[in-house]
Motif scaffolding. Structure first.
Motif, PDB file in Angstrom:
ATOM      1  N   SER A 637      61.083  66.208  18.052  1.00  0.00           N
ATOM      2  CA  SER A 637      60.798  64.826  17.676  1.00  0.00           C
ATOM      3  C   SER A 637      59.464  64.313  18.208  1.00  0.00           C
ATOM      4  CB  SER A 637      61.910  63.908  18.194  1.00  0.00           C
ATOM      5  OG  SER A 637      61.966  63.961  19.612  1.00  0.00           O
ATOM      6  N   TYR A 638      58.849  65.075  19.109  1.00  0.00           N
ATOM      7  CA  TYR A 638      57.613  64.657  19.769  1.00  0.00           C
ATOM      8  C   TYR A 638      57.799  63.307  20.468  1.00  0.00           C
ATOM      9  CZ  TYR A 638      55.416  68.439  17.202  1.00  0.00           C
ATOM     10  OH  TYR A 638      55.095  69.687  16.713  1.00  0.00           O
ATOM     11  N   VAL A 639      58.995  63.115  21.001  1.00  0.00           N
ATOM     12  CA  VAL A 639      59.326  61.907  21.754  1.00  0.00           C
ATOM     13  C   VAL A 639      59.943  62.338  23.078  1.00  0.00           C
ATOM     14  CG1 VAL A 639      60.801  59.849  21.836  1.00  0.00           C
ATOM     15  CG2 VAL A 639      59.690  60.497  19.697  1.00  0.00           C
ATOM     16  N   SER A 640      59.564  61.672  24.154  1.00  0.00           N
ATOM     17  CA  SER A 640      60.142  61.978  25.446  1.00  0.00           C
ATOM     18  C   SER A 640      61.607  61.570  25.459  1.00  0.00           C
ATOM     19  CB  SER A 640      59.396  61.244  26.559  1.00  0.00           C
ATOM     20  OG  SER A 640      60.044  61.465  27.797  1.00  0.00           O
ATOM     21  N   MET A 641      62.475  62.490  25.859  1.00  0.00           N
ATOM     22  CA  MET A 641      63.911  62.226  25.891  1.00  0.00           C
ATOM     23  C   MET A 641      64.431  62.098  27.318  1.00  0.00           C
ATOM     24  SD  MET A 641      64.441  62.158  22.663  1.00  0.00           S
ATOM     25  CE  MET A 641      66.199  62.035  22.601  1.00  0.00           C
ATOM     26  N   THR A 642      63.546  61.897  28.266  1.00  0.00           N
ATOM     27  CA  THR A 642      63.962  61.742  29.659  1.00  0.00           C
ATOM     28  C   THR A 642      64.712  60.418  29.831  1.00  0.00           C
ATOM     29  OG1 THR A 642      61.903  60.659  30.248  1.00  0.00           O
ATOM     30  CG2 THR A 642      61.985  63.072  30.450  1.00  0.00           C
ATOM     31  N   PHE A 646      64.730  57.274  27.515  1.00  0.00           N
ATOM     32  CA  PHE A 646      65.913  57.269  26.654  1.00  0.00           C
ATOM     33  C   PHE A 646      67.137  57.157  27.555  1.00  0.00           C
ATOM     34  CE2 PHE A 646      68.769  57.930  23.321  1.00  0.00           C
ATOM     35  CZ  PHE A 646      68.121  58.152  22.114  1.00  0.00           C
ATOM     36  N   PRO A 647      67.463  55.940  27.996  1.00  0.00           N
ATOM     37  CA  PRO A 647      68.556  55.774  28.970  1.00  0.00           C
ATOM     38  C   PRO A 647      69.914  56.147  28.402  1.00  0.00           C
ATOM     39  CG  PRO A 647      67.858  53.661  28.122  1.00  0.00           C
ATOM     40  CD  PRO A 647      66.884  54.665  27.581  1.00  0.00           C
ATOM     41  N   SER A 648      70.864  56.326  29.299  1.00  0.00           N
ATOM     42  CA  SER A 648      72.235  56.661  28.885  1.00  0.00           C
ATOM     43  C   SER A 648      72.819  55.546  28.035  1.00  0.00           C
ATOM     44  CB  SER A 648      73.091  56.890  30.127  1.00  0.00           C
ATOM     45  OG  SER A 648      74.417  57.204  29.781  1.00  0.00           O
ATOM     46  N   LEU A 649      73.712  55.937  27.109  1.00  0.00           N
ATOM     47  CA  LEU A 649      74.391  55.002  26.205  1.00  0.00           C
ATOM     48  C   LEU A 649      73.395  54.162  25.412  1.00  0.00           C
ATOM     49  CD1 LEU A 649      77.408  53.847  28.432  1.00  0.00           C
ATOM     50  CD2 LEU A 649      77.338  55.653  26.711  1.00  0.00           C
ATOM     51  N   PHE A 650      72.448  54.874  24.822  1.00  0.00           N
ATOM     52  CA  PHE A 650      71.453  54.211  23.977  1.00  0.00           C
ATOM     53  C   PHE A 650      71.305  55.010  22.684  1.00  0.00           C
ATOM     54  CE2 PHE A 650      67.235  52.650  22.717  1.00  0.00           C
ATOM     55  CZ  PHE A 650      67.435  51.289  22.908  1.00  0.00           C
ATOM     56  N   CYS A 651      70.922  54.312  21.612  1.00  0.00           N
ATOM     57  CA  CYS A 651      70.789  54.940  20.298  1.00  0.00           C
ATOM     58  C   CYS A 651      69.455  54.577  19.676  1.00  0.00           C
ATOM     59  CB  CYS A 651      71.928  54.475  19.388  1.00  0.00           C
ATOM     60  SG  CYS A 651      71.783  54.988  17.659  1.00  0.00           S
ATOM     61  N   LYS A 652      68.793  55.588  19.107  1.00  0.00           N
ATOM     62  CA  LYS A 652      67.546  55.376  18.358  1.00  0.00           C
ATOM     63  C   LYS A 652      67.630  56.137  17.046  1.00  0.00           C
ATOM     64  CE  LYS A 652      64.195  55.130  22.213  1.00  0.00           C
ATOM     65  NZ  LYS A 652      63.015  55.835  22.793  1.00  0.00           N
ATOM     66  N   GLU A 653      67.056  55.563  16.001  1.00  0.00           N
ATOM     67  CA  GLU A 653      66.854  56.319  14.769  1.00  0.00           C
ATOM     68  C   GLU A 653      65.541  57.060  14.905  1.00  0.00           C
ATOM     69  OE1 GLU A 653      67.226  54.590  10.973  1.00  0.00           O
ATOM     70  OE2 GLU A 653      69.401  54.390  11.102  1.00  0.00           O
ATOM     71  N   MET A 654      65.578  58.382  14.712  1.00  0.00           N
ATOM     72  CA  MET A 654      64.415  59.220  14.977  1.00  0.00           C
ATOM     73  C   MET A 654      64.242  60.244  13.870  1.00  0.00           C
ATOM     74  SD  MET A 654      65.208  59.928  19.020  1.00  0.00           S
ATOM     75  CE  MET A 654      64.017  61.274  19.035  1.00  0.00           C
ATOM     76  N   SER A 655      63.097  60.884  13.910  1.00  0.00           N
ATOM     77  CA  SER A 655      62.849  62.065  13.085  1.00  0.00           C
ATOM     78  C   SER A 655      63.139  63.291  13.927  1.00  0.00           C
ATOM     79  CB  SER A 655      61.396  62.098  12.610  1.00  0.00           C
ATOM     80  OG  SER A 655      61.106  60.999  11.780  1.00  0.00           O
ATOM     81  N   VAL A 656      63.888  64.231  13.352  1.00  0.00           N
ATOM     82  CA  VAL A 656      64.169  65.505  14.008  1.00  0.00           C
ATOM     83  C   VAL A 656      63.767  66.586  13.024  1.00  0.00           C
ATOM     84  CG1 VAL A 656      65.917  66.988  15.027  1.00  0.00           C
ATOM     85  CG2 VAL A 656      66.056  64.515  15.336  1.00  0.00           C
TER      86      VAL A 656
END
Length: 875
Positions: A637-642, A646-656
Motif C-alpha cells: 500500500s506504500y503506507v506506514s502500518m505501524t 495506524f492505531p489499534s481498532l481503526f479502519c481505513k479504506e486503502m489501495s492494496v
C-alpha cells in the motif's frame, strides 16, 4: 423367525381405522395403545363450528402440537385453537416406538427429555387418562471402548444379562445403564395432553386442514382452512412431516428445513415366557437397533445406513400408499437383532411397521419464531425423538410466546440458525440420508457433514483447495480448518476420528507458530456483514439503543460491542465500524446472519431514511495475523502500518496492490497483532495473490480456523454461540469495559446490568489451564466437560483448545457457587478454589484464571491503544 416374516400383513396407512374410535381397541393390535379415548365435543369430528377468531392457532394434533396447546393453557392463554387435518395423534405419533430416553447429544435436548419424562409420569394423575408409563430404564450396549462421555452408570456385561434376559453378552465390553428412562403409549400421552388442554379451554378441531397462513405487513393475521377462515395473532406450525409444505403455502413463505424418511420397526407376538413390561429398553449402537418390550413380545427398530427419503415432491398419495413392508431393506437390522438376541429366531412376527419420520439438516429440532413473519412460530423436525422432546419443547415454545423468550438457552434448536439457503429440497433430501444413520453413530469432536457441501464458498475456494485446505462448513459456508503441507497423507487426515490427540496436531501447531512469529492469512469471508446507513442521525440512534458500548465515535473507529436483550444477555456480539458520519459496517459471527438481521429489523423504526443491507456476499475477508503483517501491507500500500500511524481498532479504506476501496482494520479476533482486510469480491483473488507474493520474504503461509480457535482461547476471547448466549451478561464474562452506562442513549438491557452490577454476579466466566494432563496419552477436553471446585460440581466448559504457547490444554467455562453458599461470585471466590476438569470420568487439576496469562500486557496495551486513539484524533 424369518420363515414367518414374509407372510405377515403389511401396514398401510390407508387401511388404518380412525385412531380415536370410541369402541375399538385398534391400538392393541397395531399401535402402542389400547385405552378407549373420549375428548370434548369440540374434538369429535368436525361437527362443531370453527371460531371466527382466536388468539393463537396451532396446526398439528400430534404429541408436539398437543404439548404446545397444553403448556399455553397452563400459562393462562385463552382463545387457543388446535387444528388437526385427520384425527388427534393419528400421524407419526400413533406409530412412535414409545421410548423416552434422556441421553441426548447436547444438554438442552437432555433437559427437554428429562422434563418430558417427568410430565408423562404425572399426566395419568392429572387427567385420569392411562398413558402406559413404565419406568423401565435403558441399556446402551458397547462393543468397544469408545463410549461417549456422559454422566451415566457404566455396568459390566454380566450385569447386562441380569437386567435383560435375552441379550447375548459375549462380545460386549459393558453398557451404560440409564435407570430413569421409560416407555409410554404415545397416542395415549397425546390424548392426555389434549384432554388437559381442553379442560383449560383449548378448542380442538379434527378433520380441519390449514390451507395457508394470512400475513399482513409482516405479521400473522389469520389462517384459511378448508372449513373457513380464523383470525388470529399467532400461528404455530406443528405439522410434523408436513411442516415444510405448510411453510411454503403461507402468503409469505416460511422456511422450515426438514425432510421425511421411512422408518421401520418390527413387532413380535408374545414370547414364551412373555417379556415383562419393566424390561429395560436396549440400544445397540453398533448394531444400529433399539429394542423394547411390547405386549409380552418385543418392538425393535433402527437407523440403517441407507435410509429411504420420502415426500421430496410434497404430499404424494401414491407414496403414502406404497409405504409397505420392505424386508430386504430391514434385513441388516433384523440380522443385528438376531445376533444380539439369538433366542428370537423362533418367535412369531406380528408385523413390520413402516412409518415416516422427519429429519433436519443438523439432527436438531426446529423451534421458535420465524424471521420473515412476526407471530409465526415453528416446532417440528424431531429427528425420531418427538416423544422424548415434545413435553420439554412444548414448554419452551409456550414460554417463548408468553414472555418473548424461553427460560433456557435454546440457540442450538432455534430455527433462525438456518436461512433460506437450507430450504432446497435437493439439499434436504441428500442431507437427511446422511443425518438418519448418524443418530446411532458415535460423533467424534469436530466431525463434519459430507452432504450439501460447497453451497457457499469464498472466491478463493479453488485457490485454497489446491494449497491443501481441509474444509468444514458453517451456516452453509466452506471454511478452511487447516492446510495440509505437500507430501502429507491427505486420506489419513480426513479419516482421523478420535477423542484423543488428533493427527492434525502438528499441522495446526505450525500455523499457530507462524501467526506468532511471522504472518499468516486466514480466509474469514463467512463472517456476517451488514451496512446500516441513514440520511441523518437515525443509524447512530438505532445502534446506540441496540448496543451496550458507545457508537458515537469518530469516523474510522471500530467498537466491539454486544447487542443485549432486556435481561442484559447477548443477543449478538459484534464489531461495528463507523464508515462515515451516518454509515456503519457491522461484523457478526457467521451463524448470526439470520438472527442478527432479525434482531436489528425488530427494533428498526419504519423510516424510509434508514436502510439496512446484508453485504456478506459483497466482501471477501482476509485476516493477516502476525508481527510481520504490517510489513506485508506497507509494501502493498506504500503506507506506514505501524501503530503510530495506524492505531489499534481503526479502519481505513486503502489501495492494496492494484485494488482500491479495501477496508483495512487493525484487529484480528485473536489478540495477536495484524489486520482484517474486507475486499470487494471482484478484487479478492488479486489481493490474495499479492499478499502471498509479497509475504514470501516474511515467511507467510495459509492458516485455518483450528489455529484461530487455539489463539483466541489462550487469549481468553469468548465467542457467541459457544461461550456467550442470551443469558450471559457482559458482567459475567469480564466485558464490563464494553458497557457504557453513562452514554446519552438508554440501551436495551441497561437496567438489568445496573441491577446486576449492584447485586453482584451469580456465575463467572473463567479460564482453566489443565495440569497433570498428558496431551499425548490422555483423552482431550473438547467442550461440555464438568468443572469441579473444591470437589463440588460448579459448571461446565464451553470451549477447549490446546495452547501451543503454554503447551497445555486451556478450557473456558462458567462456574457458579454450590447450593447453600452465598449466590454472589467474587474474584476471591475464584482465586481461593481448587479446580478440576472431568474428562470422561477422569478428573484433572486445573488452574483458574479470570484473565489470560498475558493480562498485564493486555491491560497495558489497552491503555496504550486508548492513548494512540486520542493522539490520532488530534492529527
Amino acid at each position: 423367525m424369518r420363515s414367518c416374516v414374509r407372510s405377515s400383513r403389511a401396514l398401510s396407512p390407508v387401511l388404518i381405522p380412525r385412531l380415536l374410535s370410541d369402541a375399538s381397541c385398534w391400538g392393541a393390535r397395531r399401535s402402542l395403545s389400547c385405552s378407549p379415548r373420549r375428548l370434548t365435543a369440540a374434538a369429535e369430528g368436525n361437527s362443531a363450528p370453527l371460531p371466527s377468531q382466536a388468539r393463537v392457532v396451532i396446526c398439528g394434533g400430534g404429541i408436539v402440537g398437543t404439548s404446545v396447546a397444553y403448556h399455553l393453557a397452563k400459562l393462562g392463554w385463552t382463545e387457543v385453537v388446535l387444528l388437526e387435518q385427520g384425527r388427534l395423534g393419528a400421524g407419526t405419533t400413533r406409530l412412535c416406538a414409545g421410548i423416552v430416553s434422556v441421553a441426548k447429544p447436547i444438554f438442552i435436548e437432555s433437559k427437554m427429555a428429562d422434563y418430558s419424562n417427568t410430565l408423562y409420569e404425572r399426566l395419568e394423575e392429572e387427567t385420569g387418562v392411562k398413558t402406559g408409563y413404565v419406568r423401565t430404564g435403558s441399556l446402551c450396549l458397547a462393543q468397544n471402548q469408545d463410549l461417549q462421555p456422559v454422566p451415566m452408570c457404566v455396568i459390566k456385561p454380566k450385569e447386562v444379562a441380569k437386567l435383560h434376559p435375552l441379550v447375548n453378552i459375549h462380545d460386549l465390553v459393558g453398557a451404560l445403564h440409564l435407570p430413569g428412562d421409560a416407555v409410554v403409549s404415545p397416542p395415549d400421552v397425546c390424548h392426555a395432553l389434549a384432554v388437559a388442554a381442553a379442560s383449560h379451554g383449548v378448542q380442538i378441531h379434527e378433520r380441519t386442514s390449514v390451507n395457508h397462513v394470512l400475513v399482513e405487513k409482516g405479521h400473522v393475521t389469520g389462517v384459511e382452512t378448508d372449513r373457513g377462515p380464523i383470525e388470529c395473532e399467532y400461528f404455530v406450525n406443528c405439522a410434523g412431516q408436513w411442516a415444510y409444505e405448510l411453510g411454503q403455502v403461507s402468503e409469505v413463505k416460511v422456511s422450515v428445513p426438514l425432510h421425511g424418511c421411512e422408518h421401520f420397526y418390527l413387532l413380535t407376538k408374545a414370547l414364551e415366557p412373555p417379556l415383562q413390561p419393566s424390561t429395560p429398553v436396549l440400544m445397540d449402537m453398533d448394531g444400529r437397533i433399539y429394542v423394547r418390550a411390547w405386549q409380552g413380545g418385543i418392538l425393535s427398530g433402527g437407523f440403517e445406513k441407507n435410509p429411504k427419503p420420502i415426500f421430496t415432491e410434497g404430499r404424494n398419495q401414491l407414496e403414502i400408499q406404497n409405504m409397505q413392508e420392505d424386508w430386504d431393506h430391514f434385513e441388516p437390522m433384523l440380522s443385528a437383532l438376531l445376533r444380539r438376541m439369538p433366542s428370537l429366531d423362533s418367535c412369531e412376527i406380528h408385523q413390520l411397521v413402516n412409518c415416516p419420520e422427519s429429519f433436519t439438516p443438523d439432527m436438531r429440532c426446529l423451534m421458535g419464531e420465524t424471521t420473515g413473519v412476526h407471530g409465526y412460530f415453528v416446532l417440528a423436525g424431531m429427528n425420531s425423538s418427538g416423544l422424548s422432546f415434545a413435553g420439554g419443547a412444548g414448554r419452551y415454545l409456550a414460554e417463548w410466546m408468553t414472555f418473548g423468550y424461553p427460560t433456557d438457552h435454546i440457540w442450538p434448536l432455534d430455527i433462525t440458525r438456518f436461512g433460506n439457503l437450507q430450504s432446497s429440497r435437493t439439499f434436504l433430501r441428500h442431507r437427511v440420508m446422511e443425518v438418519m444413520p448418524l443418530l446411532y453413530e458415535l460423533k467424534v469432536p469436530r466431525w463434519d457433514f459430507q452432504t450439501g457441501r460447497q453451497l457457499r464458498t469464498s472466491p478463493l475456494y479453488d485457490r485454497l483447495d489446491t494449497q491443501g485446505a481441509r474444509w468444514m462448513e458453517k451456516h452453509g459456508f466452506e471454511r478452511a480448518k487447516y492446510f495440509v503441507p505437500a507430501g502429507k497423507d491427505l486420506l489419513a487426515l480426513d479419516q482421523s476420528k478420535t477423542f484423543y490427540k488428533p493427527d492434525w496436531f502438528d499441522i495446526v501447531g505450525a500455523e499457530v507458530k507462524c501467526c506468532k512469529e511471522a504472518v499468516c492469512v486466514i480466509d474469514m469471508s463467512s463472517f456476517t456483514k451488514f451496512e446500516l446507513s441513514s440520511t441523518g442521525d437515525q443509524a447512530l440512534e438505532l445502534l446506540q439503543h441496540l448496543c451496550a458500548n458507545d457508537l458515537d465515535v469518530p469516523v474510522g473507529h471500530i467498537v466491539h460491542t454486544g447487542m443485549l436483550n432486556e435481561r442484559g444477555g447477548y443477543e449478538n456480539d459484534c464489531s461495528v465500524v463507523r464508515i462515515s458520519k451516518n454509515s456503519f459496517f457491522i461484523i457478526s459471527p457467521t451463524d448470526q446472519q439470520v438472527r442478527c438481521w432479525a434482531w436489528i429489523k425488530k427494533h428498526m423504526p419504519s423510516d424510509p431514511q434508514l436502510h439496512l443491507e446484508d453485504v456478506s456476499w459483497k466482501y471477501t475477508a482476509l485476516n493477516l495475523i502476525g508481527p510481520r503483517a504490517m510489513d506485508v501491507l506497507s509494501e502493498l500500500s506504500y503506507v506506514s502500518m505501524t501503530p503510530e500511524h495506524f492505531p489499534s481498532l481503526f479502519c481505513k479504506e486503502m489501495s492494496v496492490g492494484y485494488a482500491n476501496g479495501i477496508r483495512v482494520m487493525s484487529m484480528t479476533h485473536t489478540g495477536e497483532p495484524g489486520f482484517m482486510l474486507y475486499i470487494p469480491i471482484e478484487y479478492a483473488l488479486h489481493v490474495y495473490n499479492e499478499v502471498m507474493s509479497v509475504g514470501q520474504k516474511y515467511g507467510i503461509r495459509n492458516a485455518g480456523y483450528y489455529a484461530l480457535r487455539s489463539l483466541r482461547i489462550e487469549k481468553f476471547f469468548a465467542f457467541w454461540g459457544q461461550d456467550l448466549d442470551t443469558f450471559t451478561t457482559p458482567l459475567e464474562c469480564g466485558r464490563e469495559f464494553r458497557v457504557k452506562f453513562d452514554k446519552d442513549t438508554d440501551f436495551i438491557g441497561r437496567a438489568a446490568l445496573l441491577k446486576q452490577r449492584q447485586e453482584g454476579v451469580s456465575r463467572r466466566f473463567i479460564m482453566l489451564v489443565l495440569e497433570d494432563h498428558d496431551a499425548e496419552l490422555d483423552l482431550w477436553p473438547w467442550w461440555g466437560e464438568p468443572i469441579y471446585r473444591n470437589g463440588e460440581l460448579a459448571g461446565v466448559t464451553t470451549s477447549s483448545a490446546y495452547s501451543y504457547t503454554l503447551e497445555r490444554h486451556v478450557c473456558l467455562g462458567f462456574v457458579s457457587p454450590p447450593p447453600g453458599a452465598p449466590p454472589i461470585i467474587t474474584p476471591d471466590f475464584i482465586n481461593r478454589g481448587d479446580y478440576e476438569v472431568d474428562i470422561a470420568g477422569q478428573r484433572y487439576p486445573a488452574k483458574a484464571k479470570l484473565y489470560p496469562f498475558s493480562s498485564l500486557f493486555t491491560q497495558q496495551r489497552r491503555r496504550k491503544d486508548d492513548m494512540e486513539l486520542s493522539n490520532f484524533q488530534g492529527k
